[in-house]
Design an enzyme around this catalytic site. Structure first.
Site, short mmCIF file in Angstrom:
data_model
loop_
_atom_site.label_atom_id
_atom_site.label_comp_id
_atom_site.label_asym_id
_atom_site.label_seq_id
_atom_site.Cartn_x
_atom_site.Cartn_y
_atom_site.Cartn_z
NE ARG A 1 -2.50 -1.36 3.37
CZ ARG A 1 -2.56 -2.61 3.88
NH1 ARG A 1 -3.23 -3.53 3.25
NH2 ARG A 1 -1.96 -2.88 5.01
CD GLU B 1 -3.27 -1.94 14.76
OE1 GLU B 1 -3.10 -1.46 13.62
OE2 GLU B 1 -4.31 -1.80 15.41
P1 AMP Z 1 2.61 0.13 11.77
O1 AMP Z 1 3.94 -0.49 11.49
O2 AMP Z 1 1.97 -0.44 13.00
O3 AMP Z 1 2.66 1.65 11.82
O4 AMP Z 1 1.66 -0.31 10.60
C1 AMP Z 1 1.61 0.38 9.43
C2 AMP Z 1 1.26 -0.48 8.26
O5 AMP Z 1 0.36 -1.55 8.57
C3 AMP Z 1 0.64 0.38 7.22
O6 AMP Z 1 1.37 0.24 6.03
C4 AMP Z 1 -0.78 -0.12 7.09
O7 AMP Z 1 -1.00 -0.47 5.75
C5 AMP Z 1 -0.91 -1.35 7.97
N1 AMP Z 1 -1.88 -1.22 9.08
C6 AMP Z 1 -1.63 -1.45 10.39
N2 AMP Z 1 -2.72 -1.27 11.16
C7 AMP Z 1 -3.70 -0.91 10.34
C8 AMP Z 1 -5.09 -0.57 10.53
N3 AMP Z 1 -5.68 -0.56 11.73
N4 AMP Z 1 -5.79 -0.22 9.44
C9 AMP Z 1 -5.20 -0.22 8.22
N5 AMP Z 1 -3.94 -0.55 7.97
C10 AMP Z 1 -3.18 -0.88 9.01
#
Ligand code: AMP
Length: 171
Positions: free
Chosen positions: A59, A96
């Site tokens: 994405r 996450e």
């Molecule tokens: P993070 O490393 O936790 O900041 O996660 C970021 C990546 O995970 C992004 O590239 C998002 O595409 C995806 N992502 C994580 N949590 C979500 C969520 N609640 N909704 C949508 N995409 C998420």
């Protein structure tokens, strides 16, 4: 200004129970909203001398590549293990909902180049922190982090608190 958050769909319990997934595909499928979201980012960073935009699959590419085009900057893809053909450097990160390793070509960035790291969304900040590690391993100078969506309640921003930061839509 038009509220772009109206185009983002909440999908409950995806990819696992307890996660509310912010589905940006519902914004991306609307031409005007997609353009607007990118115009905001391009406007924010034009004239800042960005040499390269760095973004992770999949994405992140949807934001990073058009942003690089709009800024007349280069684009550097960050990919999962085994996807890039030449010599790579690696960084591990926590999501996450899981853990993974990211890679970037060793010759993707020259020391001192001005880098903008972009992603569709910041949740815990683990992904962008890992991208920052890759950039800095090669001596890139991180000018800022740009996101379409920020889940501020997950405090991802704290992981990159020493850097400039911008998000278009905040929750
Ligand atoms: P993070 O490393 O936790 O900041 O996660 C970021 C990546 O995970 C992004 O590239 C998002 O595409 C995806 N992502 C994580 N949590 C979500 C969520 N609640 N909704 C949508 N995409 C998420």
């Amino acid at each position: 200004m038009e509220d772009l958050s109206q185009y983002i769909r909440d999908v409950k319990d995806y990819p696992k129970e307890g996660i509310v997934f912010k589905d940006i595909t519902t914004l991306w499928k609307k031409g005007d909203a997609f353009k607007k979201s990118l115009d905001i980012l391009i406007e924010k960073y034009k004239g800042k001398g960005i040499d390269k935009v760095v973004a992770a699959e999949a994405r992140g590419f949807i934001i990073g590549a058009p942003l690089a085009y709009g800024l007349r900057a280069g684009f550097v893809p960050v990919r999962k293990v085994g996807k890039l053909p030449a010599d790579v450097i690696k960084a591990s990160y926590e999501l996450e909902y899981g853990t993974d390793t990211l890679t970037m070509h060793k010759d993707a960035i020259e020391a001192g180049e001005k880098i903008l790291i972009a992603d569709d969304l910041i949740a815990t900040g683990g992904t962008c922190r890992a991208i920052a590690e890759l950039v800095e391993q090669l001596g890139g100078k991180i000018i800022s982090f740009a996101f379409l969506v920020e889940l501020s309640f997950l405090k991802g921003r704290e992981k990159i608190k020493d850097y400039d930061f911008f998000s278009v839509i905040k929750y």
